[in-house]
Design a protein around this motif. Structure first.
Motif, mmCIF file in Angstrom:
data_model
loop_
_atom_site.group_PDB
_atom_site.id
_atom_site.type_symbol
_atom_site.label_atom_id
_atom_site.label_comp_id
_atom_site.label_asym_id
_atom_site.label_seq_id
_atom_site.Cartn_x
_atom_site.Cartn_y
_atom_site.Cartn_z
ATOM 1 N N LEU A 258 0.823 -1.210 0.000
ATOM 2 C CA LEU A 258 0.000 0.000 0.000
ATOM 3 C C LEU A 258 0.860 1.265 0.000
ATOM 4 C CD1 LEU A 258 -2.591 -1.110 2.721
ATOM 5 C CD2 LEU A 258 -2.820 -1.304 0.235
ATOM 6 N N GLY A 259 2.175 1.075 -0.003
ATOM 7 C CA GLY A 259 3.078 2.222 0.072
ATOM 8 C C GLY A 259 3.473 2.576 1.481
ATOM 9 N N LEU A 260 3.206 1.648 2.421
ATOM 10 C CA LEU A 260 3.530 1.875 3.833
ATOM 11 C C LEU A 260 4.592 0.870 4.262
ATOM 12 C CD1 LEU A 260 -0.142 2.249 5.141
ATOM 13 C CD2 LEU A 260 1.409 4.086 4.467
ATOM 14 N N ASP A 261 5.836 1.143 3.938
ATOM 15 C CA ASP A 261 6.940 0.247 4.282
ATOM 16 C C ASP A 261 7.194 0.267 5.782
ATOM 17 O OD1 ASP A 261 7.470 -0.494 1.620
ATOM 18 O OD2 ASP A 261 8.624 1.343 1.303
ATOM 19 N N ARG A 262 7.544 -0.891 6.316
ATOM 20 C CA ARG A 262 7.830 -0.990 7.743
ATOM 21 C C ARG A 262 9.317 -0.748 8.019
ATOM 22 N NH1 ARG A 262 3.721 -2.854 10.817
ATOM 23 N NH2 ARG A 262 2.030 -4.026 9.816
ATOM 24 N N PRO A 263 9.652 -0.190 9.184
ATOM 25 C CA PRO A 263 11.058 -0.041 9.576
ATOM 26 C C PRO A 263 11.696 -1.412 9.806
ATOM 27 C CG PRO A 263 9.604 1.340 10.925
ATOM 28 C CD PRO A 263 8.734 0.380 10.181
ATOM 29 N N GLU A 264 12.998 -1.475 9.774
ATOM 30 C CA GLU A 264 13.699 -2.723 10.057
ATOM 31 C C GLU A 264 13.604 -3.083 11.534
ATOM 32 O OE1 GLU A 264 17.680 -2.637 8.640
ATOM 33 O OE2 GLU A 264 17.113 -2.186 6.556
ATOM 34 N N VAL A 265 13.511 -2.078 12.383
ATOM 35 C CA VAL A 265 13.372 -2.294 13.831
ATOM 36 C C VAL A 265 11.907 -2.520 14.170
ATOM 37 C CG1 VAL A 265 13.756 -1.266 16.103
ATOM 38 C CG2 VAL A 265 15.380 -0.842 14.264
ATOM 39 N N GLY A 266 11.628 -3.428 15.091
ATOM 40 C CA GLY A 266 10.253 -3.737 15.481
ATOM 41 C C GLY A 266 9.556 -2.575 16.160
ATOM 42 N N PRO A 267 8.230 -2.621 16.277
ATOM 43 C CA PRO A 267 7.465 -1.481 16.814
ATOM 44 C C PRO A 267 7.792 -1.119 18.255
ATOM 45 C CG PRO A 267 6.054 -3.416 16.513
ATOM 46 C CD PRO A 267 7.341 -3.713 15.828
ATOM 47 N N LEU A 268 7.948 -2.108 19.134
ATOM 48 C CA LEU A 268 8.241 -1.811 20.536
ATOM 49 C C LEU A 268 9.680 -1.341 20.710
ATOM 50 C CD1 LEU A 268 6.402 -4.713 22.392
ATOM 51 C CD2 LEU A 268 5.561 -2.438 21.832
ATOM 52 N N GLU A 269 10.600 -1.967 19.989
ATOM 53 C CA GLU A 269 12.000 -1.548 20.066
ATOM 54 C C GLU A 269 12.160 -0.124 19.534
ATOM 55 O OE1 GLU A 269 16.495 -3.095 18.827
ATOM 56 O OE2 GLU A 269 14.722 -4.153 18.067
ATOM 57 N N LEU A 270 11.450 0.187 18.458
ATOM 58 C CA LEU A 270 11.502 1.530 17.888
ATOM 59 C C LEU A 270 10.928 2.557 18.858
ATOM 60 C CD1 LEU A 270 12.227 3.165 15.333
ATOM 61 C CD2 LEU A 270 9.867 2.821 14.566
ATOM 62 N N LYS A 271 9.866 2.184 19.549
ATOM 63 C CA LYS A 271 9.255 3.069 20.541
ATOM 64 C C LYS A 271 10.246 3.373 21.657
ATOM 65 C CE LYS A 271 5.942 5.073 23.002
ATOM 66 N NZ LYS A 271 5.430 6.407 22.668
ATOM 67 N N ASN A 272 10.967 2.357 22.113
ATOM 68 C CA ASN A 272 11.951 2.545 23.172
ATOM 69 C C ASN A 272 13.127 3.387 22.716
ATOM 70 O OD1 ASN A 272 10.532 1.150 25.095
ATOM 71 N ND2 ASN A 272 11.676 -0.750 24.880
ATOM 72 N N LEU A 273 13.550 3.206 21.462
ATOM 73 C CA LEU A 273 14.729 3.898 20.954
ATOM 74 C C LEU A 273 14.449 5.353 20.600
ATOM 75 C CD1 LEU A 273 16.232 1.135 18.620
ATOM 76 C CD2 LEU A 273 17.156 1.914 20.809
#
Length: 406
Positions: A258-273
């Motif tokens: 849909l044009g919404l690529d995900r980051p390589e880092v997971g959602p919870l890890e990204l939230k913490n970082l």
């Protein structure tokens, strides 16, 4: 001729900000018998909630047990996901229960610790430009992460000619009925604005410049946030991230299509970082899949009712909504360089250690963990101020006793 400022001595803490965080600290202090003074620049509590049409921190995306303030739960008749108006009613009832009466329309312009006296001096400007200086032993910064709207500079904004507004002043998609609207920012607010525009027969497009995680609001019959917190009790963070992404793919499909690529880092890890919150889908993805919401790349510049994108294409739009978030404004008025960063206005120490500074300075609502994080810090602050007050009272009593014995 300017009048001299009025001086007020406050026996308890001064709390700057009457949002959920400030109310939580005031209530926890009140429970311990410590009276506080709450200063609020607007004319109501929780001004951000009351001014915005859409607010994603609780309404629509968070179960009520994760949006409750200390010492008082939501009414039993409230739904699992309280509406914005229900949450505001809850906050007003909360303030009434704990007898919190903020001083409204007082904007803090300067706060500085006076080493000579051991007190904080907090200067405010009122609605009629009158100045007041409060003198207090403890200062609680509760202006939070979202004190001011972030409005990016886009080349050609002055030439566009159509309506350009931030989500802080967005009320309803009704005013955009039948119009082509470009929403800049693909976080929770941007996604909700697009959905609201669709519901009011507008034609929204969404600018997506970065990767992002989109998760279903619920997984396996539980809120995604609640399930995540439960899993983290037993499993390592990265494994929980993999589970969340696996369930998301089964539920939502491959968002990259849909044009919404995900980051390589997971959602919870990204939230913490980084503090970046994953988007919780409330129906927007279905509109993107159906073509009702169009995905666009970043903006290069604006022209008369026209947007030129970074890949060279141009398209006409009637209006632009900036869902570009908010920022802290602490560095503009707090004259202190150790506890808060001058760059982003956040505590320099990460959660869970950012709530306490030196000389009676505290912070609440800067954890990047929503109301749940603010509630944790509110309890700690109240406990620490009570301890300090009791120690100072005991020291004073000992001094009086020694004086009498002499």
């Amino acid at each position: 001729m300017n009048k001299s400022p009025r001086f007020v001595s406050v026996p308890g803490p001064v709390i700057v900000g009457a949002g959920p965080s400030g109310l939580a600290v005031a209530a926890c202090l009140r429970q311990k018998g410590v009276l506080s003074m709450v200063l609020e620049r607007f004319s109501c509590i929780a001004s951000l909630w009351q001014s915005e049409k859409l607010t994603t921190a609780c309404a629509s995306t968070c179960r009520k047990q994760f949006c409750e303030l200390p010492l008082m739960g939501f009414p039993g008749e409230f739904p699992t996901y309280p509406t914005k108006q229900q949450f505001i009613h809850y906050l007003e009832s909360y303030a009434q229960k704990f007898e919190i009466g903020p001083r409204f329309n007082e904007t803090v312009t300067h706060a500085e610790y006076d080493k000579a006296t051991g007190f904080w001096r907090v200067k405010t400007v009122g609605k009629k430009t009158e100045e007041t200086v409060y003198r207090c032993r403890w200062l609680v910064v509760a202006t939070g992460e979202n004190a001011e709207a972030v409005v990016p500079e886009i080349d050609g904004m002055g030439e566009f000619g159509g309506d350009i507004k931030h989500t802080s002043s967005y009320k309803s998609g009704e005013e955009f009925k039948g119009k082509k609207v470009l929403v800049v920012g693909c976080g929770n607010s941007g996604m909700e604005v697009c959905l609201d525009l669709c519901d009011h027969s507008a034609k929204p497009s969404l600018v997506v410049r970065h990767t992002l995680h989109v998760l279903p609001r619920e997984m396996l019959g539980k809120s995604t946030f609640g399930l995540s917190m439960w899993l983290l009790k037993w499993l390592p963070l990265r494994l929980v991230d993999r589970l969340l992404l696996a369930v998301s793919r089964l539920t939502l499909g491959d968002t990259a299509r849909l044009g919404l690529d995900r980051p390589e880092v997971g959602p919870l890890e990204l939230k913490n970082l980084s503090g970046k919150t994953p988007v919780l889908d409330v129906g927007t993805l279905a509109k993107i899949k159906s073509g009702d919401i169009k995905i666009c790349p970043g903006i290069k510049k604006l022209k008369r009712h026209t947007v030129e994108f970074i890949e060279g294409k141009t398209e006409n739009f009637d209006a632009i909504i900036l869902a570009t978030g908010y920022k802290s404004n602490v560095s503009s008025w707090l004259k202190e360089r150790d506890m808060f960063s001058e760059i982003d206005g956040f505590p320099t120490k990460p959660f869970p250690n950012g709530w306490k500074g030196e000389c009676g300075l505290y912070a609440v609502g800067f954890t990047k963990r929503g109301i749940l994080g603010a509630s944790v810090d509110a309890k700690r602050i109240a406990e620490d101020i009570e301890r300090c007050r009791n120690e100072e009272a005991a020291l004073c009593d000992r001094s009086v006793l020694i004086y009498r014995e002499c």
